[in-house]
Design an enzyme around this catalytic site. Structure first.
Site, short mmCIF file in Angstrom:
data_model
loop_
_atom_site.label_atom_id
_atom_site.label_comp_id
_atom_site.label_asym_id
_atom_site.label_seq_id
_atom_site.Cartn_x
_atom_site.Cartn_y
_atom_site.Cartn_z
N MET A 30 0.85 -1.19 0.00
CA MET A 30 0.00 0.00 0.00
C MET A 30 0.89 1.25 0.00
SD MET A 30 -3.47 -0.91 2.01
CE MET A 30 -2.93 -0.57 3.65
N GLY A 31 2.14 1.08 -0.42
CA GLY A 31 3.03 2.23 -0.52
C GLY A 31 3.63 2.64 0.81
N HIS A 34 9.07 0.99 3.23
CA HIS A 34 10.12 1.01 4.26
C HIS A 34 10.95 -0.27 4.12
CE1 HIS A 34 7.46 -1.76 6.30
NE2 HIS A 34 6.50 -0.85 6.35
N HIS A 37 9.35 -3.56 3.35
CA HIS A 37 9.02 -3.80 1.94
C HIS A 37 10.27 -4.14 1.13
CE1 HIS A 37 5.65 -0.95 3.11
NE2 HIS A 37 4.99 -2.00 2.68
N GLY A 147 5.04 -10.30 4.34
CA GLY A 147 5.84 -10.21 5.57
C GLY A 147 5.13 -10.89 6.73
N LYS A 149 5.11 -9.91 9.74
CA LYS A 149 4.49 -8.98 10.71
C LYS A 149 2.98 -9.09 10.61
CE LYS A 149 3.91 -4.52 10.28
NZ LYS A 149 2.50 -4.23 10.64
N VAL A 176 10.86 -7.14 9.80
CA VAL A 176 12.04 -6.28 9.92
C VAL A 176 11.78 -5.30 11.07
CG1 VAL A 176 13.53 -4.60 8.74
CG2 VAL A 176 12.53 -6.52 7.46
N SER A 186 4.13 1.18 8.07
CA SER A 186 3.85 2.51 7.54
C SER A 186 3.15 3.35 8.60
CB SER A 186 2.96 2.40 6.30
OG SER A 186 3.60 1.57 5.35
N ARG A 187 2.42 2.69 9.50
CA ARG A 187 1.67 3.43 10.53
C ARG A 187 2.58 3.96 11.64
NH1 ARG A 187 -2.68 -0.44 9.09
NH2 ARG A 187 -4.41 0.81 8.31
O1 PAF Z 1 -0.12 -5.73 3.65
C1 PAF Z 1 -0.53 -4.82 2.92
O2 PAF Z 1 0.13 -3.81 2.71
C2 PAF Z 1 -1.92 -4.96 2.30
O3 PAF Z 1 -2.80 -5.58 3.17
C3 PAF Z 1 -1.90 -5.63 0.92
C4 PAF Z 1 -1.43 -7.06 1.01
C5 PAF Z 1 -0.99 -4.86 -0.02
C6 PAF Z 1 -3.30 -5.65 0.33
O4 PAF Z 1 -3.80 -4.36 0.17
#
Ligand code: PAF
Length: 286
Positions: A30-31, A34, A37, A147, A149, A176, A186-187
């Site tokens: 979802m962008g 970090h 990812h 991941g 997590k 990680v 990301s949060r």
């Molecule tokens: O883990 C995430 O970032 C999301 O749940 C995913 C797998 C990209 C689906 O939107």
């Protein structure tokens, strides 16, 4: 690096890569990328010829009043990171592309989706499995990376793939963590410096759970109580859940018999953070 915005273009590209005999691995995100990812991307590069990353903040997995609008977004930064990581294709569909007007088809993995995070986020995993199924049908990867997590998420995705006979191998990668143990998310971006200090008690509490089991404690209630004591060392953590459960079914266990998953979700300020640890009872423990 190619940036693809439509489902049609992505499918055509994947089909031709497959025809050429190239293996595709896929990292859905979802962008706000970090190191969690990039660890997935690095593994993806090791296991395939072509790496596809998707960046899509999926509205279907956010409930009313959750942080869909405020979820951190910076596409230029994410594309730069993908370029630096040697990603071949980035798929960045719009909401309209993924969910055209009148969209009404959903994928649900019953049971597992209702446990742990599913209790306070009803519908969340339905949104995840729906978008992941759509992304798999579009990117057509041989392998997809998730991941640990998001332990519950990877378990649910694996079950969906198995039960819907999807031809995708799911590869999981260790969580990680920052130097103080906090799992990257990301949060974490929502945390003030003071909240960040408090949040380090989350991995501390998991460490305590592991120590207790190693010392021979097996009662889940006692483990949870001790974890809460760690979190209470500083004010600011509001527990959503702490569960000791079976690593495959996610059903609560009263005692750690062999292996158990300790999973938690807590609020620190406006950040809802999740983390988990698989703990194994050592041979000879009580
Ligand atoms: O883990 C995430 O970032 C999301 O749940 C995913 C797998 C990209 C689906 O939107």
């Amino acid at each position: 690096m190619r940036v693809v915005k439509t489902i049609g273009e992505m499918k055509t590209l994947s089909q031709s890569l497959r025809t050429e005999g190239r293996t595709i691995s896929f990292v859905p995100t979802m962008g706000w990328l970090h190191r969690g990812h990039t660890a997935l991307i690095e593994r993806a590069r090791e296991v395939s010829d072509v790496v596809v990353v998707s960046i899509f903040v999926n509205p279907a997995q956010f409930g009313p009043g959750e942080d869909y609008e405020s979820y951190p977004r910076d596409i230029e930064r994410d594309l730069r990171i993908c370029r630096e990581e040697g990603v071949d294709v980035v798929f960045v569909p719009s909401v309209e592309e993924m969910y055209p007007q009148g969209f009404s088809t959903y994928v649900t993995v019953e049971g597992l989706s209702e446990r742990l995070c599913g209790v306070s986020r009803p519908g969340h995993f339905r949104g995840v499995t729906t978008v992941v199924a759509k992304l798999f049908n579009t990117v057509m990867p041989h392998k997809a990376l998730f991941g640990l997590k998001d332990y519950q998420q990877q378990l649910i995705v694996k079950k969906m793939v198995r039960e819907l006979n999807m031809d995708v191998e799911i590869i999981t990668v260790e969580t990680v963590r920052d130097e103080d143990g906090l799992a990257l998310s990301s949060r974490n971006n929502y945390l003030s410096p003071a909240e960040r200090e408090v949040a380090r008690l989350i991995p501390e509490s998991l460490k305590r759970a592991k120590e207790l089991v190693e010392e021979g404690v097996s009662e889940s209630a006692r483990i949870i109580e001790e974890m809460k004591k760690v979190m209470d060392r500083k004010p600011g953590i509001v527990v959503d859940y702490i569960n000791v459960c079976h690593p495959q079914t996610l059903e609560d266990v009263e005692r750690v018999e062999d292996e158990a998953l300790v999973a938690l979700a807590v609020w620190v300020g406006r950040a809802r953070l999740i983390d988990n640890l698989l703990i194994k009872k050592q041979q000879g423990g009580s």
